[in-house]
Design a protein around this motif. Structure first.
Motif, short mmCIF file in Angstrom:
data_model
loop_
_atom_site.label_atom_id
_atom_site.label_comp_id
_atom_site.label_asym_id
_atom_site.label_seq_id
_atom_site.Cartn_x
_atom_site.Cartn_y
_atom_site.Cartn_z
N TYR A 46 0.45 6.73 2.79
CA TYR A 46 0.65 6.89 1.68
C TYR A 46 1.30 5.82 1.55
N ALA A 47 1.52 5.35 -0.20
CA ALA A 47 3.03 4.14 -0.63
C ALA A 47 4.11 5.28 -0.43
N LEU A 48 4.85 4.42 -0.24
CA LEU A 48 6.49 4.68 0.12
C LEU A 48 6.67 3.86 -1.46
N VAL A 49 5.71 2.86 -2.21
CA VAL A 49 6.85 2.60 -3.50
C VAL A 49 5.24 1.79 -4.45
N THR A 50 5.48 2.39 -5.25
CA THR A 50 4.29 1.41 -6.34
C THR A 50 3.90 0.65 -5.99
N LEU A 51 2.78 0.26 -5.37
CA LEU A 51 1.82 -1.20 -5.60
C LEU A 51 0.91 -1.77 -6.23
N VAL A 52 1.09 -2.63 -6.46
CA VAL A 52 0.05 -3.35 -7.95
C VAL A 52 -1.00 -4.31 -6.70
N PRO A 53 -1.74 -4.49 -8.35
CA PRO A 53 -2.90 -5.19 -7.89
C PRO A 53 -2.76 -6.46 -7.25
N GLY A 54 -3.34 -6.69 -6.40
CA GLY A 54 -2.92 -8.30 -5.75
C GLY A 54 -1.81 -8.01 -4.06
N THR A 55 -1.54 -7.08 -3.86
CA THR A 55 -0.37 -7.29 -3.12
C THR A 55 -1.12 -6.35 -1.62
N LEU A 56 -0.69 -7.43 -1.17
CA LEU A 56 -0.83 -7.47 0.83
C LEU A 56 -0.29 -6.92 1.54
N LEU A 57 -1.06 -5.80 2.29
CA LEU A 57 0.02 -4.31 2.47
C LEU A 57 0.63 -5.25 4.12
N THR A 58 1.76 -4.62 4.34
CA THR A 58 2.39 -4.53 5.31
C THR A 58 3.21 -2.69 5.89
N LYS A 59 3.27 -2.40 6.96
CA LYS A 59 3.51 -1.91 7.09
C LYS A 59 4.84 -0.66 6.64
N GLN A 60 5.40 -1.63 5.90
CA GLN A 60 6.94 -0.69 5.48
C GLN A 60 6.42 -0.07 3.93
N MET A 61 5.21 -0.75 4.00
CA MET A 61 5.05 -0.25 2.09
C MET A 61 4.10 1.09 2.11
N ILE A 62 3.75 1.67 3.17
CA ILE A 62 2.99 2.80 3.40
C ILE A 62 3.75 4.19 4.89
N SER A 63 3.35 4.71 4.70
CA SER A 63 3.65 5.74 6.06
C SER A 63 2.31 6.76 6.16
N SER A 64 2.27 7.15 7.21
CA SER A 64 1.37 8.02 7.44
C SER A 64 1.62 9.90 6.98
N VAL A 65 2.84 9.83 6.34
CA VAL A 65 3.14 11.07 5.84
C VAL A 65 3.62 11.37 4.67
N ARG A 66 3.32 12.01 3.59
CA ARG A 66 3.17 11.53 2.08
C ARG A 66 5.64 12.00 2.20
N PRO A 67 5.60 11.25 1.44
CA PRO A 67 6.65 11.10 1.46
C PRO A 67 7.25 12.61 0.30
#
Length: 164
Positions: A46-67
Motif C-alpha cells: 500500500y502507498a504511504l503517500v500519494t504516488l504520481v505517475p513517473g515515480t520510481l518506487l522505494t521502500k519508504q513509499m510503501i507498506s505491506s500493512v494498510r496504513p
C-alpha cells in the motif's frame, strides 16, 4: 538495473496494482529503488503517500500493512444520492463526512463527523435514480454515527482536493 516506475496515480492507503507499474532501466545511483523482478510482491503493498505517475518506487513509499486500517479505524459503506457527494471521487481521495440533518429541530445544523476520511471504494450509480455506493475509512469512534446518519440520508461528503 530494472526498477519499478508508476504509470498511474496511487492514492495514500491504496494498494499498488501491477497495471500501475512498468519496467524502466536506470543507472545504479546508490538509491535503493524497488526491483522490477519483485513487482508481484510489491503489488500487495500500500502507498504511504500519494504516488504520481513517473515515480520510481522505494521502500519508504510503501507498506505491506494498510496504513489507514489500524485498530482505531472502521470502513463504512454509504449509499448517497446526487448532491450528497461531489462528482469524480476516486479511491485515495480525502473527504469531510458531514452530518446534514433533513428536517426537525436540528435541520440546518451541519456538523463535521470526520474531518479527513479516506475514500476506499466508489461504485457509480447504475441508473440516474440509484445511489452512488462509496466506502470511507473513518475513526471507529465516529463510525456508528456515520452509519446511522447515512442510513437516514443525512450524510454529505465534501472533497478535500489539496489532500490528493
Amino acid at each position: 538495473m530494472a526498477a519499478i516506475q508508476l504509470v498511474r496515480q496511487v492514492g495514500t492507503g491504496q494498494q499498488l496494482e501491477l497495471k500501475a507499474m512498468r519496467e524502466v532501466q536506470i543507472a545504479d545511483t546508490g538509491v535503493e529503488y524497488l526491483s522490477w523482478s519483485l513487482r508481484e510482491t510489491y503489488s500487495r503493498h500500500y502507498a504511504l503517500v500519494t504516488l504520481v505517475p513517473g515515480t520510481l518506487l522505494t521502500k519508504q513509499m510503501i507498506s505491506s500493512v494498510r496504513p489507514e486500517l489500524g485498530p482505531s479505524a472502521a470502513r463504512v459503506g454509504l449509499a448517497l444520492k446526487a448532491g450528497q457527494f461531489p462528482s469524480g471521487l476516486k479511491p485515495g481521495y480525502r473527504v469531510q463526512v458531514i452530518h446534514a440533518p433533513l428536517q426537525g429541530g436540528s435541520a440546518g445544523r451541519y456538523r463535521v463527523l470526520a474531518p479527513s476520511a479516506l475514500i476506499d471504494g466508489v461504485e457509480k450509480p447504475v441508473t440516474g435514480g440509484s445511489p452512488g455506493l462509496i466506502s470511507v475509512i473513518v475513526d471507529s469512534t465516529v463510525s456508528p454515527a456515520v452509519a446511522a446518519y447515512a442510513s437516514s440520508g443525512e450524510i454529505a461528503l465534501a472533497e478535500l482536493p489539496a489532500s490528493r
